[in-house]
Scaffold this motif. Structure first.
Motif, PDB file in Angstrom:
ATOM      1  N   CYS A 121     -25.871 -37.833  44.248  1.00  0.00           N
ATOM      2  CA  CYS A 121     -27.263 -37.311  44.808  1.00  0.00           C
ATOM      3  C   CYS A 121     -28.454 -38.421  44.914  1.00  0.00           C
ATOM      4  O   CYS A 121     -28.410 -38.772  43.765  1.00  0.00           O
ATOM      5  N   THR A 122     -28.768 -38.823  45.927  1.00  0.00           N
ATOM      6  CA  THR A 122     -29.797 -39.848  45.943  1.00  0.00           C
ATOM      7  C   THR A 122     -31.110 -39.164  45.321  1.00  0.00           C
ATOM      8  O   THR A 122     -32.128 -40.043  45.136  1.00  0.00           O
ATOM      9  N   LYS A 126     -27.505 -36.297  40.387  1.00  0.00           N
ATOM     10  CA  LYS A 126     -26.424 -35.236  40.244  1.00  0.00           C
ATOM     11  C   LYS A 126     -25.052 -36.042  40.631  1.00  0.00           C
ATOM     12  O   LYS A 126     -24.936 -36.353  41.755  1.00  0.00           O
ATOM     13  N   THR A 136     -20.376 -37.109  54.129  1.00  0.00           N
ATOM     14  CA  THR A 136     -21.793 -37.155  53.459  1.00  0.00           C
ATOM     15  C   THR A 136     -22.901 -36.868  54.485  1.00  0.00           C
ATOM     16  O   THR A 136     -24.082 -36.461  53.989  1.00  0.00           O
ATOM     17  N   VAL A 140     -25.331 -31.576  51.522  1.00  0.00           N
ATOM     18  CA  VAL A 140     -26.374 -32.193  50.842  1.00  0.00           C
ATOM     19  C   VAL A 140     -26.109 -31.527  49.332  1.00  0.00           C
ATOM     20  O   VAL A 140     -25.021 -31.020  48.991  1.00  0.00           O
ATOM     21  N   CYS A 141     -27.088 -32.282  48.517  1.00  0.00           N
ATOM     22  CA  CYS A 141     -26.732 -31.656  47.006  1.00  0.00           C
ATOM     23  C   CYS A 141     -27.154 -30.176  46.990  1.00  0.00           C
ATOM     24  O   CYS A 141     -28.142 -29.534  47.538  1.00  0.00           O
ATOM     25  N   LYS A 147     -29.771 -36.248  49.931  1.00  0.00           N
ATOM     26  CA  LYS A 147     -28.641 -36.771  50.421  1.00  0.00           C
ATOM     27  C   LYS A 147     -27.603 -37.137  49.570  1.00  0.00           C
ATOM     28  O   LYS A 147     -28.025 -37.628  48.261  1.00  0.00           O
ATOM     29  N   LEU A 148     -26.222 -37.105  49.922  1.00  0.00           N
ATOM     30  CA  LEU A 148     -25.073 -37.422  48.932  1.00  0.00           C
ATOM     31  C   LEU A 148     -24.802 -38.817  49.339  1.00  0.00           C
ATOM     32  O   LEU A 148     -24.657 -39.376  50.511  1.00  0.00           O
TER      33      LEU A 148
END
Length: 155
Positions: A121-122, A126, A136, A140-141, A147-148
């Motif tokens: 995760c940005t 995580k 992606t 999403v996380c 964003k992933l």
């Protein structure tokens, strides 16, 4: 060992250990991969794996024939012929037949290597590990809705 010899051996074992005739066919089935043999309910024939004989010898083949003859005779008598039935287990013990055959060496039990995909995760950092790759831009996380991004260095 050819088909005639196999048929004679099966008939002989049936008479010797079960005191009953074997009136159907016993054949080698080269398509069998993981089992030593099988009893066919509809035709009453017995199919045996040739590789069990080649790898483990005549004694193993005789054990497999005894096992399949237990299925055969109990089925024709209308008794419990399945592995879980008491009649079957008792008859196996009486004639000295094995419950399971010796595993074949030629069958390669390979575990399929699973390629793992790693995402991060940005937003919160995580890490996610998945067996399947996913888009992606669509996900999403689960923690921060960030964003992933696929981690390039790992996979």
């Amino acid at each position: 060992m050819n088909q005639e010899q196999l048929q004679q051996l099966t008939e002989q074992i049936s008479q010797q250990f079960f005191k009953k005739p074997f009136r159907h066919k016993a054949v080698f089935n080269d398509r069998l991969k993981t089992t030593g043999g099988r009893y066919l309910l509809h035709t009453h024939h017995i199919e045996l794996n040739r590789r069990s004989f080649v790898e483990h010898g005549k004694d193993e083949l005789i054990g497999i024939i005894k096992h399949e003859l237990c299925h055969y005779h109990l089925h024709l008598e209308g008794k419990g012929y399945q592995h879980r039935d008491r009649d079957f287990r008792e008859l196996l013990q009486q004639v000295g037949a094995p419950r399971f055959c010796t595993p074949l060496k030629t069958v390669q039990h390979r575990k399929k290597t699973v390629k793992l995909h790693y995402y991060i995760c940005t937003g919160c950092g995580k890490h996610y590990t998945r067996k399947r790759r996913f888009d992606t831009s669509r996900y999403v996380c689960g923690i921060c809705r960030g964003k992933l991004k696929k981690e390039e260095g790992k996979a």
